[in-house]
Design an enzyme around this catalytic site. Structure first.
Site, mmCIF file in Angstrom:
data_model
loop_
_atom_site.group_PDB
_atom_site.id
_atom_site.type_symbol
_atom_site.label_atom_id
_atom_site.label_comp_id
_atom_site.label_asym_id
_atom_site.label_seq_id
_atom_site.Cartn_x
_atom_site.Cartn_y
_atom_site.Cartn_z
ATOM 1 N N GLU A 1 0.891 -1.177 0.000
ATOM 2 C CA GLU A 1 0.000 0.000 0.000
ATOM 3 C C GLU A 1 0.916 1.211 0.000
ATOM 4 O OE1 GLU A 1 -3.172 -0.013 -0.128
ATOM 5 O OE2 GLU A 1 -3.976 -1.785 0.852
ATOM 6 N N CYS B 1 -2.474 9.112 2.708
ATOM 7 C CA CYS B 1 -2.166 8.580 1.370
ATOM 8 C C CYS B 1 -3.292 8.880 0.396
ATOM 9 C CB CYS B 1 -1.908 7.083 1.450
ATOM 10 S SG CYS B 1 -3.247 6.171 2.229
HETATM 11 P P1 NAP Z 1 8.279 5.159 4.698
HETATM 12 O O1 NAP Z 1 9.460 5.982 4.957
HETATM 13 O O2 NAP Z 1 8.274 4.301 3.497
HETATM 14 O O3 NAP Z 1 8.048 4.271 6.015
HETATM 15 C C1 NAP Z 1 7.049 3.300 6.097
HETATM 16 C C2 NAP Z 1 7.600 2.101 6.815
HETATM 17 O O4 NAP Z 1 8.587 1.469 5.990
HETATM 18 C C3 NAP Z 1 8.302 2.430 8.118
HETATM 19 O O5 NAP Z 1 8.074 1.395 9.046
HETATM 20 C C4 NAP Z 1 9.760 2.477 7.715
HETATM 21 O O6 NAP Z 1 10.633 2.227 8.774
HETATM 22 C C5 NAP Z 1 9.806 1.368 6.713
HETATM 23 N N1 NAP Z 1 10.887 1.475 5.741
HETATM 24 C C6 NAP Z 1 11.423 2.598 5.201
HETATM 25 N N2 NAP Z 1 12.379 2.285 4.317
HETATM 26 C C7 NAP Z 1 12.469 0.947 4.291
HETATM 27 C C8 NAP Z 1 13.292 0.026 3.595
HETATM 28 N N3 NAP Z 1 14.198 0.427 2.724
HETATM 29 N N4 NAP Z 1 13.115 -1.289 3.814
HETATM 30 C C9 NAP Z 1 12.183 -1.716 4.682
HETATM 31 N N5 NAP Z 1 11.387 -0.898 5.398
HETATM 32 C C10 NAP Z 1 11.523 0.421 5.196
HETATM 33 O O7 NAP Z 1 6.969 5.993 4.558
HETATM 34 P P2 NAP Z 1 6.477 7.156 5.480
HETATM 35 O O8 NAP Z 1 7.136 8.396 5.042
HETATM 36 O O9 NAP Z 1 6.590 6.777 6.905
HETATM 37 O O10 NAP Z 1 4.925 7.168 5.107
HETATM 38 C C11 NAP Z 1 4.409 7.986 4.154
HETATM 39 C C12 NAP Z 1 4.148 7.224 2.872
HETATM 40 O O11 NAP Z 1 3.251 6.141 3.107
HETATM 41 C C13 NAP Z 1 3.438 8.105 1.873
HETATM 42 O O12 NAP Z 1 3.940 7.871 0.585
HETATM 43 C C14 NAP Z 1 1.987 7.634 1.975
HETATM 44 O O13 NAP Z 1 1.213 7.926 0.858
HETATM 45 C C15 NAP Z 1 2.185 6.178 2.192
HETATM 46 N N6 NAP Z 1 0.960 5.591 2.778
HETATM 47 C C16 NAP Z 1 0.207 4.761 2.008
HETATM 48 C C17 NAP Z 1 -0.963 4.234 2.508
HETATM 49 C C18 NAP Z 1 -1.822 3.306 1.693
HETATM 50 O O14 NAP Z 1 -2.707 2.677 2.265
HETATM 51 N N7 NAP Z 1 -1.618 3.182 0.407
HETATM 52 C C19 NAP Z 1 -1.357 4.556 3.805
HETATM 53 C C20 NAP Z 1 -0.565 5.399 4.548
HETATM 54 C C21 NAP Z 1 0.603 5.913 4.027
HETATM 55 P P3 NAP Z 1 11.485 3.435 9.446
HETATM 56 O O15 NAP Z 1 10.500 4.367 10.051
HETATM 57 O O16 NAP Z 1 12.339 2.726 10.430
HETATM 58 O O17 NAP Z 1 12.248 4.073 8.335
#
Ligand code: NAP
Length: 463
Positions: A228, A262
């Site tokens: 997602e 999102c």
């Molecule tokens: P993020 O940086 O991708 O973090 C999300 C999760 O992934 C965190 O637990 C993060 O851990 C982990 N993560 C980051 N890099 C990783 C890697 N290389 N390998 C494995 N895990 C990794 O995203 P965010 O900035 O927190 O969230 C915002 C994004 O999420 C936006 O793009 C939003 O649109 C999207 N989102 C989508 C939905 C949906 O349902 N489609 C819902 C909500 C949010 P760490 O915190 O330890 O880095």
């Protein structure tokens, strides 16, 4: 980034956590797999009772849990309460319907009897984001537990207290130790967990970069994933819209969760005839907002979750402005900061901002703006509106605002997204599948699809 709770309204570090060592992760994986061996055979009634008890505990603690969210990621207190209530609703939904969703599905063939049986797969890793720190996790956990799987949560590094609270509530609700465990680990430890043979699948909600990294790691060991990811959803308004409703909902849709949703309406695509009154209405609503501490009842817009999100948003706006975008209001963080009380001046505040006349090629066309920034595009026809709405690599959820039935049908049919909502903001609902297409990810959570996501759909043929 270390694992810590930092108040986004003040910049103050509230608590720091040491990531789990390899040996501690090993213990949790061992416990997960041992628990699965018995938990998979538990009766549905027992799992449903656990989910109902979870819902009761969530409701009883909604104030305290909402406060934890505000302090870790800046959500308005009342929004946190609503999020916890929605999680309770979700738990009860799967408690009531999970068994029926997973009943054998008979299929008529030339066999004496043939059917599909849904069976749990084992420990599933859930990598989750901070923006809806309870909802995103429960969206995975409630159906997974109802289905007889067990969960391992790697939550975002800035919401460790939310992560621990969820684990403790599920335990207190009666789920066995090992059915749902929080792993306080950094993202650099995720690939190792996926590679472990005891983990059978992984789900991630977050950015494209994180999704790619997880899918790569899972692909190397041939494990299923559900992603997602981000969105840059269109909010299409035609001449046939109820304009007052559209303006009110646009304000809410763009600013809820301080703009970090999102499925938030991000690109406002307006038919020329209604563009000026729509813009004026949106500006008036944005101007009337109170920006401040998310814990205070009168606040409409709180801080962004992290300094990184703030810097990225500020950069994206600056690039658009440098390339010629028109700023209707906002866009100037320094001026906002000077108006805030001293104790909030170290917080990640960004003003509600509205940009129009966006030059082709600027970030507004392709990138996700994760904060309170509305991007406005004017078009001459519905054809042009749909083409612009689809001209993005994302495809999560779009909304269209029109009372005309033919226009409604065209939008449902032609907008490229996992969901299209007409005269309503895009939202997630336990009864309906949720997920994206294109670079917004794949797979579906919620509804009947969600509970079957990590199941073996076993074909049975009896002669
Ligand atoms: P993020 O940086 O991708 O973090 C999300 C999760 O992934 C965190 O637990 C993060 O851990 C982990 N993560 C980051 N890099 C990783 C890697 N290389 N390998 C494995 N895990 C990794 O995203 P965010 O900035 O927190 O969230 C915002 C994004 O999420 C936006 O793009 C939003 O649109 C999207 N989102 C989508 C939905 C949906 O349902 N489609 C819902 C909500 C949010 P760490 O915190 O330890 O880095």
């Amino acid at each position: 980034m270390g694992i810590s709770s930092t108040n986004p309204a003040t910049g103050e570090v509230v608590r720091e956590f040491v990531p789990l060592s390899a040996a501690e992760v090993e213990l949790k994986l061992e416990r997960a797999v041992a628990t699965f061996e018995t938990y998979r055979h538990s009766p549905f009634d027992q799992r449903a009772a656990g989910l109902r008890a979870t819902a009761d505990l969530l409701e009883a603690r909604q104030q305290e849990l909402a406060q934890t969210m505000s302090l870790e990621m800046g959500k308005l207190l009342r929004a946190g309460v609503a999020e916890v209530e929605k999680c309770a609703l979700l738990c009860r939904f799967y408690a009531d319907h999970g068994e029926a969703f997973l009943a054998d599905v008979p299929v008529q063939t030339e066999a004496t009897r043939s059917f599909v049986r849904y069976q749990p797969l084992g420990p599933v890793l859930a990598v989750m984001p901070w923006n809806f720190p309870f909802w995103q996790v429960f969206r995975f956990a409630a159906p997974a537990l109802m289905a007889g799987n067990v969960g391992l949560l790697k939550h975002a590094s800035n919401v460790p207290q939310c992560a621990l609270a969820i684990e403790s509530i599920l335990l207190e609700a009666g789920f066995p130790e090992g059915a749902f465990q929080t792993l306080l680990i950094g993202s650099d430890q995720v690939a190792g967990v996926i590679a472990d043979q005891r983990v059978v699948a992984a789900t991630l909600t977050g950015s494209e970069a994180a999704g790619i990294s997880l899918a790569k790691a899972a692909g190397q060991v041939l494990k299923p994933t559900l992603l997602e990811l981000g969105g840059s959803d269109a909010f299409v308004v035609t001449e046939q819209a109820n304009l007052e409703l559209a303006i009110a909902q646009a304000t809410l849709g763009r600013l809820q969760n301080n703009g970090q949703t999102c499925i938030a309406a991000k690109r406002f695509i307006l038919l020329e005839a209604i563009a000026t009154p729509f813009l004026q209405g949106l500006v008036a609503n944005f101007e009337a907002l109170t920006i401040g501490d998310p814990l205070e009842a009168g606040t409409d817009l709180g801080p962004l979750a992290t300094p990184g999100i703030l810097q990225e948003l500020e950069h994206q706006v600056q690039v658009c402005v440098d390339q010629g975008a028109k700023v209707w209001l906002g866009g100037d963080r320094a001026s906002l900061q000077a108006t805030l009380p001293l104790r909030l001046q170290g917080g990640n505040f960004y003003p509600a901002t509205l940009l129009s006349d966006l030059p082709p090629g600027c970030p507004a066309y392709q990138e996700e703006f994760f904060g309170p920034v509305a991007l406005v595009f004017r078009v001459q026809s519905l054809d042009e509106a749909i083409a612009l709405a689809n001209a993005t690599s994302f495809g999560l959820g779009a909304s269209a605002w029109t009372e005309d039935l033919q226009e409604q049908e065209r939008c449902i049919q032609e907008l490229e997204a996992g969901a299209v909502f007409i005269n309503c903001l895009v939202k997630s609902d336990p009864r309906l599948p949720f997920g994206g297409i294109k670079r917004s990810g794949y797979g579906r959570e919620l509804g009947v699809e969600g509970i079957r996501a990590f199941m073996n759909a076993k074909t049975a043929w009896v002669n």
